[in-house]
Design an enzyme around this catalytic site. Structure first.
Site, PDB file in Angstrom:
ATOM      1  N   HIS A   1     -16.657  34.819  35.533  1.00  0.00           N
ATOM      2  CA  HIS A   1     -17.436  35.076  34.305  1.00  0.00           C
ATOM      3  C   HIS A   1     -16.549  35.550  33.156  1.00  0.00           C
ATOM      4  O   HIS A   1     -17.007  36.272  32.264  1.00  0.00           O
ATOM      5  CB  HIS A   1     -18.538  36.111  34.556  1.00  0.00           C
ATOM      6  CG  HIS A   1     -19.482  35.759  35.645  1.00  0.00           C
ATOM      7  ND1 HIS A   1     -20.645  35.051  35.435  1.00  0.00           N
ATOM      8  CD2 HIS A   1     -19.443  36.006  36.989  1.00  0.00           C
ATOM      9  CE1 HIS A   1     -21.285  34.889  36.585  1.00  0.00           C
ATOM     10  NE2 HIS A   1     -20.557  35.448  37.543  1.00  0.00           N
TER      11      HIS A   1
ATOM     12  N   SER B   1       1.632  25.507  13.593  1.00  0.00           N
ATOM     13  CA  SER B   1       0.869  25.794  12.386  1.00  0.00           C
ATOM     14  C   SER B   1       1.625  25.342  11.155  1.00  0.00           C
ATOM     15  O   SER B   1       2.856  25.438  11.093  1.00  0.00           O
ATOM     16  CB  SER B   1       0.566  27.291  12.284  1.00  0.00           C
ATOM     17  OG  SER B   1      -0.013  27.607  11.046  1.00  0.00           O
TER      18      SER B   1
ATOM     19  N   LYS C   1       4.365  30.024  15.135  1.00  0.00           N
ATOM     20  CA  LYS C   1       3.192  29.856  15.991  1.00  0.00           C
ATOM     21  C   LYS C   1       3.370  28.635  16.899  1.00  0.00           C
ATOM     22  O   LYS C   1       3.813  27.577  16.456  1.00  0.00           O
ATOM     23  CB  LYS C   1       1.932  29.683  15.141  1.00  0.00           C
ATOM     24  CG  LYS C   1       0.623  29.840  15.931  1.00  0.00           C
ATOM     25  CD  LYS C   1      -0.559  29.838  14.972  1.00  0.00           C
ATOM     26  CE  LYS C   1      -1.839  30.301  15.666  1.00  0.00           C
ATOM     27  NZ  LYS C   1      -2.246  29.437  16.758  1.00  0.00           N
TER      28      LYS C   1
ATOM     29  N   GLU D   1      -4.917  20.800  24.817  1.00  0.00           N
ATOM     30  CA  GLU D   1      -5.932  20.288  23.899  1.00  0.00           C
ATOM     31  C   GLU D   1      -6.044  18.765  23.979  1.00  0.00           C
ATOM     32  O   GLU D   1      -7.150  18.204  23.939  1.00  0.00           O
ATOM     33  CB  GLU D   1      -5.603  20.739  22.480  1.00  0.00           C
ATOM     34  CG  GLU D   1      -5.755  22.251  22.297  1.00  0.00           C
ATOM     35  CD  GLU D   1      -5.066  22.778  21.046  1.00  0.00           C
ATOM     36  OE1 GLU D   1      -4.533  21.964  20.263  1.00  0.00           O
ATOM     37  OE2 GLU D   1      -5.062  24.010  20.858  1.00  0.00           O
TER      38      GLU D   1
END
Length: 455
Positions: free
Chosen positions: A180, A310, A316, A323
């Site tokens: 969870h 980025s 970054k 993805e």
């Protein structure tokens, strides 16, 4: 543009002068200017293979003259070797039986095979003993089988081996488990990886079962399943020749009415592809959660920094392979929905959603193959463990109190956990303050290495 005049049963039509196709292909090219998505190359390869195999079978059964049969085979070999798929200009969004792409194949092969003293007719010779209605489903099954066996299954097995290596390298590293999205009891990192690995092994088995369905072919059913103009001997010779060409043991579907009108084999395989996509998406999400940060997330693992993440934030790095795999998974799930709906729309003796079904099936196989290779090479193989962070989060977890259940009971354990959380102390401090255990008992009972089982 220079043209030449071609003729079919509807009359003359102008075709680009240097094109290998004929009148029926040109009519479809002009009448279906929809979308632009062309027939997949894997399907075109299978269609050409069907024509070559049919020529062999027709020759062996005495229907087609040897000289014509050899000319058709030679033309097919030119296409199979050179892959001149620009000569197959038709889009997916055409007749639902795939008749126009079948005729495109017939016309191109006839064009290449014809000689001055040996004219080859696209219908009478190249399409002999066939109908678009049995050729196109057969080509779908051949293309699906070949791409699964030669491309996707090896990619799945390669990823399984990388995960096995990761398991072996991390079997002693204990970390906190999570359910969870909340802290749970400890596991080893190898155990977590084993879940990913086992999921892919199940997917491999599902695909193998799907192949048993795909290897059953509609060939010989011709127009409506009765086999009109195709003999049983031709059907048997076709299957034998196809095995010789591919090395794959295809079989003839026993009931041709089912083979023409139903696409349940593709639905079954697409379901296995969806299951693989679901497991890949789960694994990709696990990895990007575990790699989140690097300072404000879980940060338990580090994945390769392949490119800047980025356009505005210097330094970054994003989980781009996760993805990409996730997007592929979603596309495959969408394709599965389309395939299921299309397969349900068979009417009487034929399903007329075949180009869509072929396009989505082969796209799913291709996307998953490419995505697994990419994820394997650019993410999994470079994954490293942040042992210190795993140990830090393990020690902070309140769920280690679960080890006390069998000693002091659930209710007292819950009281300890709540006290530690509310007061910002350790579990041991809370347990000792409440007087439920001694320091020696706590140290003996709460040992993460004893909480991970033997799996």
């Amino acid at each position: 543009m220079e043209t030449r005049t071609e003729q079919d049963s509807m009359g003359p039509i102008e075709v680009p002068k240097d094109a290998w196709w004929g009148a029926q292909t040109e009519r479809s090219r002009q009448n279906f200017k929809i979308g632009g998505e062309k027939m997949p190359s894997e399907l075109l390869h299978a269609l050409v293979l069907v024509k070559k195999t049919a020529a062999i079978a027709n020759q062996q059964t005495g229907k087609l003259a040897t000289e014509k049969a050899l000319a058709i085979q030679k033309a097919a070999d030119v296409l199979l070797a050179g892959e001149n798929w620009q000569e197959f200009p038709l889009v997916v969004w055409q007749t639902g039986s795939g008749t126009q792409s079948n005729m495109n194949t017939n016309e191109v092969i006839a064009h290449l095979a014809s000689q001055k003293n040996l004219p080859i007719h696209p219908n009478d010779d190249v399409n002999m003993s066939q109908s678009s209605n049995d050729v196109f489903p057969t080509a779908i099954h051949i293309a699906g089988t070949m791409t699964l066996e030669k491309n996707l299954l090896p990619a799945v097995r390669e990823m399984i081996q990388v995960l096995v290596q990761l398991e072996e390298a991390n079997h002693e590293i204990i970390k906190i488990g999570r359910t969870h999205l909340q802290d749970a009891t400890p596991i080893t990192f190898a155990q977590e990886i084993s879940g990913w690995r086992s999921a892919l092994e199940h997917n491999e088995n599902m695909l193998i079962h799907g192949l048993a369905e795909l290897r059953q072919l509609a060939i010989g059913g011709t127009a409506v399943g009765t086999g009109l103009n195709a003999s049983k001997a031709y059907e048997e010779a076709f299957i034998a020749a196809l095995k010789e060409e591919t090395g794959i043991h295809f079989i003839s579907e026993a009931n041709k009415f089912h083979a023409l009108a139903n696409r349940d084999a593709v639905v079954f395989v697409s379901g296995a592809l969806k299951a693989l996509a679901a497991n890949c998406l789960k694994m990709a999400n696990d990895i990007r959660w575990l790699a989140s940060g690097p300072r404000s997330g879980l940060g338990e693992i580090t994945i390769p920094a392949n490119e800047p993440g980025s356009s505005i934030m210097p330094g970054k790095v994003n989980p781009t392979q996760c993805e990409a795999l996730a997007m592929v998974a979603v596309q495959v799930m969408g394709n599965d929905t389309a395939i299921g709906i299309a397969a349900s729309q068979g009417s009487f003796e034929l399903n007329v959603y075949l180009p869509l079904i072929a396009f989505d099936l082969l796209q799913s196989i291709r996307l998953l193959t490419d995505a697994l290779h990419s994820f394997n090479e650019n993410c999994l193989k470079g994954l490293t463990v942040n042992k210190e962070r795993m140990e830090e989060l393990l020690k902070q977890s309140l769920m280690l109190v679960t080890a006390l259940n069998t000693q002091i009971g659930y209710d007292k354990g819950a009281e300890i956990a709540k006290k530690a959380y509310n007061e910002g102390t350790t579990l041991k401090e809370a347990a000792l303050t409440l007087g439920y255990v001694t320091a020696a008992e706590y140290d003996a009972w709460v040992r993460p290495e004893k909480m991970i089982g033997e799996r």
